[in-house]
Design a protein around this motif. Structure first.
Motif, PDB file in Angstrom:
ATOM      1  N   ARG A 181       2.038  32.750   2.440  1.00 31.13           N
ATOM      2  CA  ARG A 181       2.008  31.717   3.317  1.00 31.13           C
ATOM      3  C   ARG A 181       1.164  31.052   3.508  1.00 31.13           C
ATOM      4  O   ARG A 181       1.016  29.571   3.819  1.00 31.13           O
ATOM      5  N   THR A 182      -0.139  31.641   3.584  1.00 29.85           N
ATOM      6  CA  THR A 182      -1.374  30.818   4.021  1.00 29.85           C
ATOM      7  C   THR A 182      -2.120  30.112   2.518  1.00 29.85           C
ATOM      8  O   THR A 182      -2.888  29.284   2.853  1.00 29.85           O
ATOM      9  N   THR A 183      -1.587  30.627   1.561  1.00 30.75           N
ATOM     10  CA  THR A 183      -2.242  30.189   0.105  1.00 30.75           C
ATOM     11  C   THR A 183      -1.446  29.019  -0.511  1.00 30.75           C
ATOM     12  O   THR A 183      -1.782  28.241  -1.230  1.00 30.75           O
ATOM     13  N   ALA A 184       0.127  29.093  -0.261  1.00 31.91           N
ATOM     14  CA  ALA A 184       0.909  28.048  -0.907  1.00 31.91           C
ATOM     15  C   ALA A 184       0.637  26.678  -0.388  1.00 31.91           C
ATOM     16  O   ALA A 184       0.039  26.346   0.637  1.00 31.91           O
ATOM     17  N   SER A 191       3.954  22.430   7.651  1.00 28.16           N
ATOM     18  CA  SER A 191       2.968  23.568   7.945  1.00 28.16           C
ATOM     19  C   SER A 191       3.458  24.538   9.209  1.00 28.16           C
ATOM     20  O   SER A 191       3.263  25.760   9.250  1.00 28.16           O
ATOM     21  N   THR A 192       4.126  23.831  10.029  1.00 26.51           N
ATOM     22  CA  THR A 192       4.162  24.742  11.225  1.00 26.51           C
ATOM     23  C   THR A 192       5.431  25.356  10.931  1.00 26.51           C
ATOM     24  O   THR A 192       5.974  26.668  11.166  1.00 26.51           O
ATOM     25  N   TYR A 193       6.540  24.710  10.195  1.00 24.69           N
ATOM     26  CA  TYR A 193       7.729  25.278   9.892  1.00 24.69           C
ATOM     27  C   TYR A 193       7.468  26.393   8.970  1.00 24.69           C
ATOM     28  O   TYR A 193       8.152  27.507   9.143  1.00 24.69           O
ATOM     29  N   VAL A 194       6.646  26.450   8.033  1.00 25.03           N
ATOM     30  CA  VAL A 194       6.499  27.262   7.030  1.00 25.03           C
ATOM     31  C   VAL A 194       5.812  28.474   7.909  1.00 25.03           C
ATOM     32  O   VAL A 194       5.894  29.755   7.067  1.00 25.03           O
ATOM     33  N   GLY A 195       4.705  28.241   8.647  1.00 28.78           N
ATOM     34  CA  GLY A 195       4.268  29.374   9.426  1.00 28.78           C
ATOM     35  C   GLY A 195       5.146  30.189  10.204  1.00 28.78           C
ATOM     36  O   GLY A 195       4.918  31.353  10.481  1.00 28.78           O
ATOM     37  N   THR A 196       6.339  30.152   9.836  1.00 28.15           N
ATOM     38  CA  THR A 196       7.639  30.839  10.903  1.00 28.15           C
ATOM     39  C   THR A 196       8.155  31.725   9.800  1.00 28.15           C
ATOM     40  O   THR A 196       9.257  32.299  10.056  1.00 28.15           O
ATOM     41  N   TRP A 197       7.980  31.915   8.508  1.00 30.61           N
ATOM     42  CA  TRP A 197       8.450  32.910   7.607  1.00 30.61           C
ATOM     43  C   TRP A 197       8.546  34.232   8.110  1.00 30.61           C
ATOM     44  O   TRP A 197       7.779  34.907   8.820  1.00 30.61           O
TER      45      TRP A 197
END
Length: 197
Positions: A181-184, A191-197
């Motif tokens: 999540r942090t390197t993709a 970015s906020t959306y992906v931070g919710t994985w």
């Protein structure tokens, strides 16, 4: 799903069917299971038992066939690599190493890599630490905290039969996804959306 995550899985097995390929696909399936409802996962599996001949005769990258070059570009462009090999002469297969010899020296910097291997018994399990991690450290990749090693008795008729192996697969993916999540490569707007994985 505005973010697409590209995953390339490489099976270094020289045979088909293959326990290594089964393990690679199980890891890929687990990633999709854990995040596929929130992120559009684009996946591609490279089976060296199929494409290996396209690499075997080449000494330089410009000797490679278009098919081999395409596979290298997929490896270099992936957001996440899943790599696996059977243990062969105390290491990964020579063809697996040959393929990664063609990968650009700086193409995998900061790329998360999930390591996996198969072997006859637990005695070969340290291949992940002694062979795989040094190779991908050379590339300055992020090898995920947990690799997955599977032995012959974890399989039956080329299917995973061990609950312990299934648990290791799930745990390796769960522990690795925060790093992915942090390197993709993530666009600012998602970015906020992906931070919710």
């Amino acid at each position: 799903m505005s973010k697409s995550l590209s995953i390339v899985a490489v099976s270094g097995s020289l045979h088909a069917p293959s326990k290594t390929s089964v393990l690679v696909r199980a890891l890929l399936d687990e990633v999709i299971l854990q995040i596929g409802d929130r992120v559009d996962v684009q996946s591609h599996v490279i089976e060296l038992s199929e494409v290996g001949p396209a690499f075997s005769g080449a000494l330089r990258r410009d000797d490679l066939s278009p098919r081999a070059e395409e596979e290298l570009q997929r490896i270099e462009a992936a957001d996440l690599l899943i790599v696996a090999s059977p243990v062969y002469r105390a290491s990964f297969t020579g063809l697996f190493k040959h393929v990664f010899d063609f990968v650009g020296q700086y193409a995998l910097i900061d790329k998360p890599v999930l390591l996996a291997a198969t072997g006859g018994s637990d005695r070969h399990a340290l291949i992940l630490e002694h062979q795989f991690r040094p190779l991908f450290s050379f590339f300055q990749s992020f090898t995920l905290p947990l690799g997955v090693y599977a032995k012959d008795s974890d399989f039956e008729s080329y299917e995973i039969s061990s609950d312990a192996l299934r648990e290791r697969i799930a745990q390796a993916v769960t522990r690795g996804l925060p790093i992915v999540r942090t390197t993709a490569r993530v666009d600012e707007e998602v970015s906020t959306y992906v931070g919710t994985w």
